[in-house]
Design a protein around this motif. Structure first.
Motif, PDB file in Angstrom:
ATOM      1  N   TRP A  75      -7.355   6.571  -7.607  1.00  0.00           N
ATOM      2  CA  TRP A  75      -7.944   7.293  -6.477  1.00  0.00           C
ATOM      3  C   TRP A  75      -6.915   7.494  -5.374  1.00  0.00           C
ATOM      4  O   TRP A  75      -6.788   8.598  -4.826  1.00  0.00           O
ATOM      5  CB  TRP A  75      -9.157   6.520  -5.943  1.00  0.00           C
ATOM      6  CG  TRP A  75      -9.765   7.129  -4.723  1.00  0.00           C
ATOM      7  CD1 TRP A  75     -10.490   8.282  -4.647  1.00  0.00           C
ATOM      8  CD2 TRP A  75      -9.702   6.613  -3.375  1.00  0.00           C
ATOM      9  NE1 TRP A  75     -10.891   8.520  -3.342  1.00  0.00           N
ATOM     10  CE2 TRP A  75     -10.425   7.510  -2.548  1.00  0.00           C
ATOM     11  CE3 TRP A  75      -9.131   5.480  -2.801  1.00  0.00           C
ATOM     12  CZ2 TRP A  75     -10.554   7.292  -1.170  1.00  0.00           C
ATOM     13  CZ3 TRP A  75      -9.261   5.267  -1.432  1.00  0.00           C
ATOM     14  CH2 TRP A  75      -9.970   6.177  -0.636  1.00  0.00           C
ATOM     15  N   ARG A  76      -6.160   6.465  -5.052  1.00  0.00           N
ATOM     16  CA  ARG A  76      -5.145   6.573  -4.003  1.00  0.00           C
ATOM     17  C   ARG A  76      -4.129   7.660  -4.343  1.00  0.00           C
ATOM     18  O   ARG A  76      -3.774   8.485  -3.492  1.00  0.00           O
ATOM     19  CB  ARG A  76      -4.417   5.239  -3.803  1.00  0.00           C
ATOM     20  CG  ARG A  76      -5.253   4.127  -3.206  1.00  0.00           C
ATOM     21  CD  ARG A  76      -4.435   2.851  -2.977  1.00  0.00           C
ATOM     22  NE  ARG A  76      -3.504   3.036  -1.874  1.00  0.00           N
ATOM     23  CZ  ARG A  76      -2.211   3.256  -2.005  1.00  0.00           C
ATOM     24  NH1 ARG A  76      -1.660   3.328  -3.214  1.00  0.00           N
ATOM     25  NH2 ARG A  76      -1.437   3.402  -0.949  1.00  0.00           N
ATOM     26  N   ARG A  77      -3.653   7.653  -5.580  1.00  0.00           N
ATOM     27  CA  ARG A  77      -2.649   8.642  -5.971  1.00  0.00           C
ATOM     28  C   ARG A  77      -3.222  10.061  -5.956  1.00  0.00           C
ATOM     29  O   ARG A  77      -2.566  10.992  -5.487  1.00  0.00           O
ATOM     30  CB  ARG A  77      -2.096   8.306  -7.358  1.00  0.00           C
ATOM     31  CG  ARG A  77      -1.173   7.089  -7.380  1.00  0.00           C
ATOM     32  CD  ARG A  77      -0.492   6.931  -8.726  1.00  0.00           C
ATOM     33  NE  ARG A  77      -1.448   6.578  -9.779  1.00  0.00           N
ATOM     34  CZ  ARG A  77      -1.801   5.328 -10.071  1.00  0.00           C
ATOM     35  NH1 ARG A  77      -1.308   4.315  -9.382  1.00  0.00           N
ATOM     36  NH2 ARG A  77      -2.650   5.084 -11.051  1.00  0.00           N
ATOM     37  N   SER A  78      -4.452  10.220  -6.443  1.00  0.00           N
ATOM     38  CA  SER A  78      -5.032  11.556  -6.529  1.00  0.00           C
ATOM     39  C   SER A  78      -5.373  12.132  -5.163  1.00  0.00           C
ATOM     40  O   SER A  78      -5.413  13.350  -4.984  1.00  0.00           O
ATOM     41  CB  SER A  78      -6.288  11.527  -7.407  1.00  0.00           C
ATOM     42  OG  SER A  78      -7.353  10.836  -6.766  1.00  0.00           O
ATOM     43  N   ARG A  79      -5.609  11.282  -4.189  1.00  0.00           N
ATOM     44  CA  ARG A  79      -5.992  11.729  -2.843  1.00  0.00           C
ATOM     45  C   ARG A  79      -4.851  11.632  -1.842  1.00  0.00           C
ATOM     46  O   ARG A  79      -5.020  11.978  -0.669  1.00  0.00           O
ATOM     47  CB  ARG A  79      -7.179  10.907  -2.320  1.00  0.00           C
ATOM     48  CG  ARG A  79      -8.431  10.921  -3.196  1.00  0.00           C
ATOM     49  CD  ARG A  79      -8.929  12.330  -3.469  1.00  0.00           C
ATOM     50  NE  ARG A  79     -10.268  12.352  -4.025  1.00  0.00           N
ATOM     51  CZ  ARG A  79     -10.563  12.581  -5.297  1.00  0.00           C
ATOM     52  NH1 ARG A  79      -9.579  12.783  -6.180  1.00  0.00           N
ATOM     53  NH2 ARG A  79     -11.812  12.607  -5.731  1.00  0.00           N
ATOM     54  N   GLY A  80      -3.711  11.104  -2.274  1.00  0.00           N
ATOM     55  CA  GLY A  80      -2.595  10.955  -1.346  1.00  0.00           C
ATOM     56  C   GLY A  80      -2.858   9.918  -0.268  1.00  0.00           C
ATOM     57  O   GLY A  80      -2.394  10.063   0.869  1.00  0.00           O
ATOM     58  N   ILE A  81      -3.599   8.873  -0.621  1.00  0.00           N
ATOM     59  CA  ILE A  81      -3.946   7.834   0.353  1.00  0.00           C
ATOM     60  C   ILE A  81      -2.725   6.971   0.661  1.00  0.00           C
ATOM     61  O   ILE A  81      -2.023   6.505  -0.246  1.00  0.00           O
ATOM     62  CB  ILE A  81      -5.078   6.936  -0.190  1.00  0.00           C
ATOM     63  CG1 ILE A  81      -6.341   7.764  -0.455  1.00  0.00           C
ATOM     64  CG2 ILE A  81      -5.370   5.785   0.770  1.00  0.00           C
ATOM     65  CD1 ILE A  81      -6.970   8.358   0.771  1.00  0.00           C
ATOM     66  N   GLY A  82      -2.471   6.761   1.935  1.00  0.00           N
ATOM     67  CA  GLY A  82      -1.384   5.890   2.375  1.00  0.00           C
ATOM     68  C   GLY A  82      -1.919   4.653   3.059  1.00  0.00           C
ATOM     69  O   GLY A  82      -2.970   4.125   2.685  1.00  0.00           O
ATOM     70  N   ASP A  83      -1.242   4.217   4.112  1.00  0.00           N
ATOM     71  CA  ASP A  83      -1.641   2.963   4.764  1.00  0.00           C
ATOM     72  C   ASP A  83      -2.772   3.139   5.773  1.00  0.00           C
ATOM     73  O   ASP A  83      -3.116   2.212   6.487  1.00  0.00           O
ATOM     74  CB  ASP A  83      -0.440   2.286   5.422  1.00  0.00           C
ATOM     75  CG  ASP A  83       0.191   3.125   6.528  1.00  0.00           C
ATOM     76  OD1 ASP A  83      -0.344   4.217   6.842  1.00  0.00           O
ATOM     77  OD2 ASP A  83       1.225   2.693   7.072  1.00  0.00           O
ATOM     78  N   GLU A  84      -3.363   4.344   5.813  1.00  0.00           N
ATOM     79  CA  GLU A  84      -4.532   4.525   6.689  1.00  0.00           C
ATOM     80  C   GLU A  84      -5.762   3.794   6.152  1.00  0.00           C
ATOM     81  O   GLU A  84      -6.709   3.531   6.899  1.00  0.00           O
ATOM     82  CB  GLU A  84      -4.845   6.011   6.878  1.00  0.00           C
ATOM     83  CG  GLU A  84      -5.375   6.734   5.638  1.00  0.00           C
ATOM     84  CD  GLU A  84      -4.297   7.276   4.725  1.00  0.00           C
ATOM     85  OE1 GLU A  84      -4.611   8.153   3.903  1.00  0.00           O
ATOM     86  OE2 GLU A  84      -3.137   6.823   4.845  1.00  0.00           O
ATOM     87  N   ILE A  85      -5.771   3.474   4.881  1.00  0.00           N
ATOM     88  CA  ILE A  85      -6.857   2.711   4.259  1.00  0.00           C
ATOM     89  C   ILE A  85      -6.341   1.320   3.930  1.00  0.00           C
ATOM     90  O   ILE A  85      -5.343   1.170   3.217  1.00  0.00           O
ATOM     91  CB  ILE A  85      -7.357   3.381   2.964  1.00  0.00           C
ATOM     92  CG1 ILE A  85      -7.855   4.805   3.236  1.00  0.00           C
ATOM     93  CG2 ILE A  85      -8.443   2.532   2.310  1.00  0.00           C
ATOM     94  CD1 ILE A  85      -9.172   4.895   3.942  1.00  0.00           C
TER      95      ILE A  85
END
Length: 328
Positions: A75-85
């Protein structure tokens, strides 16, 4: 969404949402498409505090766990999630071999296990640094000094930001924190325990201890939190797996005491007065208490998550809170 700070060191402390999302069954009982929809909705609503473990959920398919961390990594990779979560994970309770229960034993909290488990979690989550890492369960066979030192090394080496602890006796938490302070290394700052409005008995032996339920919030732990306000408590299973509202989820024998019906009556009265659901009142009671907890909620659908998210904005009056607290 509302937020609070976890951690005291300006270099590592984080702002997190006051409602945490549990990913325990994501990747097993909750399929990937549904899991992604729930995670997307949580992030859209301003949620920033996701919880998992390296052993979730081994019991579903007879594995050693890791499915939840792997899904969160995708999920992180597909959504471009960084350190905001902020993603919190745990180690120490992974079964030694593929299993559906704990009868084959668990890896524990030795220095070697702590180091290796943290590295594997980083790989599954696809992160350069673990935001928050918990000691999942107590390990009576490993000295606290060894575990504390291993966790401290992870922080010093940049592998981990913040440290937490779950399912330990209050005296173990205090002793570990004192050991860390004496050694000049970071200690546990986030405490994750079972806690809800209905109180369960703590004297019944658990698989981890013959002395009772060390993973349940007790008077000792509440008193400790009151004396150490810099610690942040996280409440797991705050909605009792649906038992507040579902007839097919009856309360277990641990709730068979006089306080339960009194509290159920008070809870229903406040829910009726506020127009909120019983679950929302429970979450609001936890978030706004004298000792404020961060409720850790699971969800198998976006609708379930939305109900919990709405509780963040529910403000109980002083009279309503007093009525809930007085019931026993």
């Amino acid at each position: 969404m509302r937020y609070r700070t976890i951690g005291t060191n300006p270099a590592t402390r984080r702002e997190v949402s006051v409602l945490s999302l549990g990913a325990m069954l994501m990747g097993t009982l909750t399929d990937e498409a549904t899991s992604f929809a729930i995670l997307d909705r949580y992030a859209e609503a301003g949620g920033t505090f996701i919880d998992t473990s390296d052993n979730y959920a081994f019991w579903v398919n007879g594995t050693r766990g890791g499915e939840s961390e792997e899904l969160l990594g995708r999920w992180r990779r597909s959504r471009g999630i960084g350190d905001e979560i902020v993603i919190a994970t745990k180690l120490g309770a992974r079964p030694n071999v593929p299993a559906t229960d704990f009868t084959q034993g668990i890896v524990g909290l030795s220095a070697a296990v702590v180091r290796e488990s943290a590295e594997r979690s980083l790989e599954r989550l696809g992160m350069a640094k673990l935001d928050l890492l918990y000691a999942h369960v107590q390990d009576r066979d490993v000295p606290l000094e060894e575990t504390v030192g291993a966790f401290g090394e992870l922080v010093a080496g940049g592998t981990v930001g913040l440290l937490g602890v779950s399912n330990h006796w209050a005296w173990q938490v205090d002793r570990a924190r004192r050991i860390a302070a004496d050694a000049g290394v970071p200690g546990y700052e986030v405490l994750q325990y079972h806690h809800s409005y209905l109180r369960r008995r703590t004297d019944q032996p658990s698989w981890r201890s013959p002395d009772g339920q060390e993973g349940v919030t007790s008077g000792d732990l509440l008193s400790y939190l009151r004396a150490e306000p810099e610690l942040v408590p996280v409440a797991y299973s705050p909605l009792l797996a649906g038992a507040y509202v579902r007839a097919d989820k009856p309360l277990g024998p641990e709730f068979d005491h006089p306080g339960t019906p009194a509290r159920q009556t008070a809870l229903r009265a406040v829910a009726k007065e506020t127009g909120a659901t019983v679950n929302q009142v429970v979450l609001a009671w936890l978030i706004g208490g004298e000792i404020p907890f961060v409720p850790l909620v699971g969800a198998s659908s976006v609708a379930q998550l939305d109900e919990s998210l709405a509780a963040v904005e529910l403000e109980l009056t002083a009279e309503q809170r007093a009525a809930l607290d007085a019931a026993h």
